[in-house]
Design an enzyme around this catalytic site. Structure first.
Site, PDB file in Angstrom:
ATOM      1  N   ASN A  77      11.008 -15.409   1.802  1.00 58.89           N
ATOM      2  CA  ASN A  77       9.593 -15.662   1.508  1.00 58.89           C
ATOM      3  C   ASN A  77       9.472 -16.559   0.274  1.00 58.89           C
ATOM      4  OD1 ASN A  77       6.795 -15.307   0.793  1.00 58.89           O
ATOM      5  ND2 ASN A  77       6.787 -13.412   1.973  1.00 58.89           N
ATOM      6  N   ASP A  78       8.705 -17.626   0.394  1.00 54.89           N
ATOM      7  CA  ASP A  78       8.567 -18.561  -0.726  1.00 54.89           C
ATOM      8  C   ASP A  78       7.681 -17.993  -1.834  1.00 54.89           C
ATOM      9  OD1 ASP A  78      10.157 -20.813   0.252  1.00 54.89           O
ATOM     10  OD2 ASP A  78       8.644 -20.961   1.836  1.00 54.89           O
ATOM     11  N   ASN A 153       1.599  -8.319  10.167  1.00 57.97           N
ATOM     12  CA  ASN A 153       0.147  -8.395  10.048  1.00 57.97           C
ATOM     13  C   ASN A 153      -0.301  -9.405  11.086  1.00 57.97           C
ATOM     14  OD1 ASN A 153       0.061  -6.754   7.707  1.00 57.97           O
ATOM     15  ND2 ASN A 153       0.385  -8.517   6.372  1.00 57.97           N
ATOM     16  N   HIS A 166       4.948 -14.225  13.520  1.00 54.76           N
ATOM     17  CA  HIS A 166       6.001 -13.851  12.567  1.00 54.76           C
ATOM     18  C   HIS A 166       5.761 -12.449  12.042  1.00 54.76           C
ATOM     19  CE1 HIS A 166       2.746 -14.858   9.777  1.00 54.76           C
ATOM     20  NE2 HIS A 166       3.426 -14.266   8.811  1.00 54.76           N
ATOM     21  N   GLN A 168       7.213  -9.786   8.586  1.00 52.80           N
ATOM     22  CA  GLN A 168       7.836  -9.840   7.269  1.00 52.80           C
ATOM     23  C   GLN A 168       8.779  -8.669   7.095  1.00 52.80           C
ATOM     24  OE1 GLN A 168       5.451 -11.068   3.886  1.00 52.80           O
ATOM     25  NE2 GLN A 168       3.637 -11.140   5.183  1.00 52.80           N
ATOM     26  N   HIS A 281       9.276   2.734  10.741  1.00 52.53           N
ATOM     27  CA  HIS A 281       9.710   3.741   9.781  1.00 52.53           C
ATOM     28  C   HIS A 281      10.893   4.511  10.382  1.00 52.53           C
ATOM     29  CE1 HIS A 281       5.857   4.221   7.095  1.00 52.53           C
ATOM     30  NE2 HIS A 281       6.458   3.070   6.937  1.00 52.53           N
ATOM     31  N   HIS A 299      10.327   5.648  14.247  1.00 49.98           N
ATOM     32  CA  HIS A 299       9.061   5.431  14.954  1.00 49.98           C
ATOM     33  C   HIS A 299       8.398   4.158  14.450  1.00 49.98           C
ATOM     34  CE1 HIS A 299       8.156   7.789  11.336  1.00 49.98           C
ATOM     35  NE2 HIS A 299       6.921   7.344  11.381  1.00 49.98           N
ATOM     36  N   PHE A 315     -14.532  -0.138   9.133  1.00 47.00           N
ATOM     37  CA  PHE A 315     -14.330  -0.349   7.704  1.00 47.00           C
ATOM     38  C   PHE A 315     -13.873   0.964   7.071  1.00 47.00           C
ATOM     39  CE2 PHE A 315     -16.942  -3.884   8.860  1.00 47.00           C
ATOM     40  CZ  PHE A 315     -16.543  -4.896   8.010  1.00 47.00           C
ATOM     41  N   VAL A 317     -13.889   2.281   3.935  1.00 43.00           N
ATOM     42  CA  VAL A 317     -14.465   1.894   2.650  1.00 43.00           C
ATOM     43  C   VAL A 317     -14.883   3.107   1.833  1.00 43.00           C
ATOM     44  CG1 VAL A 317     -14.989  -0.521   3.182  1.00 43.00           C
ATOM     45  CG2 VAL A 317     -16.535   1.272   3.998  1.00 43.00           C
TER      46      VAL A 317
HETATM   47  O1  G1P Z   1     -22.606   4.351   6.852  1.00 44.80           O
HETATM   48  P1  G1P Z   1     -22.448   2.867   6.949  1.00 44.80           P
HETATM   49  O2  G1P Z   1     -22.798   2.134   5.669  1.00 44.80           O
HETATM   50  O3  G1P Z   1     -23.124   2.272   8.147  1.00 44.80           O
HETATM   51  O4  G1P Z   1     -20.883   2.662   7.209  1.00 44.80           O
HETATM   52  C1  G1P Z   1     -19.944   2.258   6.252  1.00 44.80           C
HETATM   53  O5  G1P Z   1     -19.583   3.302   5.355  1.00 44.80           O
HETATM   54  C2  G1P Z   1     -18.964   4.443   5.933  1.00 44.80           C
HETATM   55  C3  G1P Z   1     -18.547   5.391   4.817  1.00 44.80           C
HETATM   56  O6  G1P Z   1     -17.616   4.815   3.931  1.00 44.80           O
HETATM   57  C4  G1P Z   1     -17.762   4.057   6.797  1.00 44.80           C
HETATM   58  O7  G1P Z   1     -17.303   5.179   7.509  1.00 44.80           O
HETATM   59  C5  G1P Z   1     -18.109   2.952   7.786  1.00 44.80           C
HETATM   60  O8  G1P Z   1     -16.918   2.521   8.445  1.00 44.80           O
HETATM   61  C6  G1P Z   1     -18.730   1.781   7.035  1.00 44.80           C
HETATM   62  O9  G1P Z   1     -19.081   0.751   7.918  1.00 44.80           O
HETATM   63  O1  G1P Z   2       2.427 -12.360   2.824  1.00 47.51           O
HETATM   64  P1  G1P Z   2       1.121 -12.765   3.447  1.00 47.51           P
HETATM   65  O2  G1P Z   2       1.099 -12.628   4.941  1.00 47.51           O
HETATM   66  O3  G1P Z   2       0.634 -14.099   2.970  1.00 47.51           O
HETATM   67  O4  G1P Z   2       0.087 -11.704   2.870  1.00 47.51           O
HETATM   68  C1  G1P Z   2      -0.438 -10.607   3.537  1.00 47.51           C
HETATM   69  O5  G1P Z   2       0.494  -9.528   3.636  1.00 47.51           O
HETATM   70  C2  G1P Z   2       0.919  -8.947   2.399  1.00 47.51           C
HETATM   71  C3  G1P Z   2       1.786  -7.763   2.697  1.00 47.51           C
HETATM   72  O6  G1P Z   2       1.115  -6.756   3.422  1.00 47.51           O
HETATM   73  C4  G1P Z   2      -0.278  -8.548   1.530  1.00 47.51           C
HETATM   74  O7  G1P Z   2       0.184  -8.168   0.245  1.00 47.51           O
HETATM   75  C5  G1P Z   2      -1.289  -9.683   1.381  1.00 47.51           C
HETATM   76  O8  G1P Z   2      -2.430  -9.211   0.700  1.00 47.51           O
HETATM   77  C6  G1P Z   2      -1.668 -10.185   2.777  1.00 47.51           C
HETATM   78  O9  G1P Z   2      -2.587 -11.250   2.674  1.00 47.51           O
END
Ligand code: G1P
Ligand code: G1P
Lengths: 351, 351
Positions: A77-78, A153, A166, A168, A281, A299, A315, A317
């Site tokens: 990786n560069d 990814n 690809h 990693q 893993h 697995h 999401f 989040v």
């Molecule tokens: O309730 P919302 O704002 O529609 O939904 C958002 O927040 C939730 C709580 O973090 C998440 O489960 C949802 O995936 C996200 O889209």
């Molecule tokens: O190395 P990449 O593909 O540019 O980067 C991606 O994979 C990495 C490893 O999961 C992450 O840290 C980076 O945030 C993501 O953008």
């Protein structure tokens, strides 16, 4: 009061590998979505782009020129997150300000010379080259490093910064958090039950059947009982296998076919090049190669973000980051949807 | 060999609250980015949209009509992930297939009647109403539930599905994963050191200074030593406070001002309405209200995804999901960048 029904009533499920609980809210997939819509993955990738540093014959940022490779191609990786050498942080004496050495080696594995292809669209014999490359990387880097994380990814939505197919390989001088937890939970389970956790688990899933998606001679693809991502899955060998390099030739051929099939199912779900993170893993390496690791079972895990369509993802989040993972349908519902999809890729329909 | 320098050399840092290690790769922010670019947050939100179920006088999906509210407004989430009642799953006898009851109450808190405003653009006295609402929700829901998670997902990139300024409150009949770990780590630290972990931690950061961003009479805003997200921060009261409801009037007023300031700094970083997830973590409630929780210290955490600009975020994907969180600059570098930003909002420049 109504009888409990897992497809209707919120409940928690325990992930015995990661030692966490997941909130399952099966009724929640019905809510309307006015939030962010992703770009569907582009279908206009040129087969060869001389400016793309992952292509055959292209120049990389470090000035090297890639060979005219025809199968897989591996390079350093560069922009590596971990470096083999370099100084170590001083010992930390304060429990609130602890640092530790982090060395490693980051490599990139191109799957195929073409940029406009993905694993499910590749020939099984070319996928077999990918499997062999995973194994040789795991062996080579595993000599020096305790953990060799092979991961892909796929898709811009998963942070993939280059459309060329690809994956990693990040080798680490330390056991990272996730494998460290799996090392502990599998060791504890083995001590208590005398059998590897995931070997036991697969035996039971083969009887229960409701979370199985695809079965082959040597492999089983299923939605784990404790799945977090909407279409999260796990791929398990039928035999007790510690590491990728312990697979026999039949298992490797069968794995190549299974990968083609399962990734085709994923692509067919929303008729899109399905984004995901996947990774292997198995038992740790380095000094662990000399230890008894029979509590481990090899697995692969797949964490795809899409929830409703090619453009609406789940999401993870606020609540998920601050409190606990949460999913909007059950593992059984996801397995059933995946199970009902054809093994012919949607791009090959009618051809 | 070169002397170790945390701003140059990869290393691990330990998060004593969450009991995980973070890979810090300070050199990695320099890599080029050809990956996904987010839409910058829209600036064209109408002040009032009668179709938006979060607006005053609008109709919600359940048919109720919102009052013509003028400060904050709280209602039950129309698509809750957790429900107060409903049947419980049967006891699980198999350690690989464990489920557990999950009850709760999900509420939405509108911050302001206008859709085209955010916390940093609100008057301090209106932010004080938000603080008071957080407290009254924590008190009311905390009577019945063990954990009351107050969180804000700001910005479409953080899964926020409605641009109207609001946060959510999910009360849980169980202690979710994250607070359960913090309960354990803080309890263990207290038993060993006779002081709350985060009270000790703040004392030390006030001497070290390199991760402080903003200080006020009663609050300190800093980048924790173990930050994971590029501009992750923590907000701590100077006094030992268990829960939001234990704040005194001066602390609440000062918090309102601090929130305006810190969110202005965030917006100014990339001159955009800065996306993030924020949430409050304090001592648990329900049955814990009758227990000694003096090992807890109230704190708010902010997890913003942006890394390089208003449109390029950090992806926590393959390696991060499979192995360990990873960041591309140090906590000290982030703190310095934030510290150098003005307290006047970029939208108010020259006005
Ligand atoms: O309730 P919302 O704002 O529609 O939904 C958002 O927040 C939730 C709580 O973090 C998440 O489960 C949802 O995936 C996200 O889209
Ligand atoms: O190395 P990449 O593909 O540019 O980067 C991606 O994979 C990495 C490893 O999961 C992450 O840290 C980076 O945030 C993501 O953008």
């Amino acid at each position: 009061m109504a009888q409990f029904n897992p497809s209707d009533h919120p409940h928690l499920r325990y992930n015995p590998l990661s030692d966490i609980w997941i909130v399952v809210s099966p009724h929640r997939a019905k809510r309307p979505w006015q939030g962010q819509v992703e770009k569907a993955s582009s279908e206009n990738i040129p087969r060869h782009d001389p400016k793309n540093p992952l292509c055959p014959r292209a120049e990389r940022p470090n000035g090297q020129v890639n060979p005219d490779y025809s199968q897989t191609y591996v390079f350093d990786n560069d922009f590596p997150a971990l470096l083999p050498g370099g100084p170590d942080p001083p010992e930390s004496d304060d429990p609130l300000f602890r640092s530790a050495p982090a060395h490693g080696h980051c490599r990139v594995v191109c799957f195929h010379p073409w940029s406009d292809i993905t694993l499910p669209l590749m020939d099984v014999k070319d996928i077999r080259h990918v499997v062999d490359t995973w194994i040789s990387e795991n062996v080579a880097l595993g000599k020096d490093f305790e953990w060799v994380q092979i991961f892909e990814n796929r898709g811009a939505v998963m942070g993939c910064s280059n459309p060329h197919p690809h994956c990693q390989v990040w080798a680490c001088s330390f056991l990272p958090n996730e494998p460290a937890v799996k090392e502990r939970t599998q060791r504890e389970y083995f001590a208590k039950n005398g059998q590897p956790m995931l070997v036991n688990y697969l035996e039971k899933e083969l009887i229960k059947k409701e979370r199985l998606v695809l079965e082959s001679t040597h492999w089983v693809w299923l939605v784990p009982y404790w799945a977090t991502w909407p279409f999260e899955t796990m791929l398990l060998p039928r035999r007790h296998v510690l590491r990728l390099q312990d697979l026999n030739d039949d298992e490797k051929n069968d794995l190549s076919k299974m990968l083609k099939n399962l990734l085709t199912v994923y692509d067919n779900l929303f008729e899109t090049s399905f984004p995901y993170c996947m990774g292997w893993h198995g038992a740790p390496t380095g000094k662990y190669l000399n230890e008894d690791c029979s509590h481990w079972q090899l697995h692969a895990v797949f964490y795809p973000p899409l929830l409703r369509s090619a453009t609406v993802k789940k999401f993870m989040v606020g609540f998920e980051m601050m409190a606990s993972a949460q999913r909007d349908m059950t593992a059984e519902q996801s397995a059933e949807r995946l199970r009902n999809l054809p093994l012919v890729h949607y791009k090959h329909h009618g051809s």
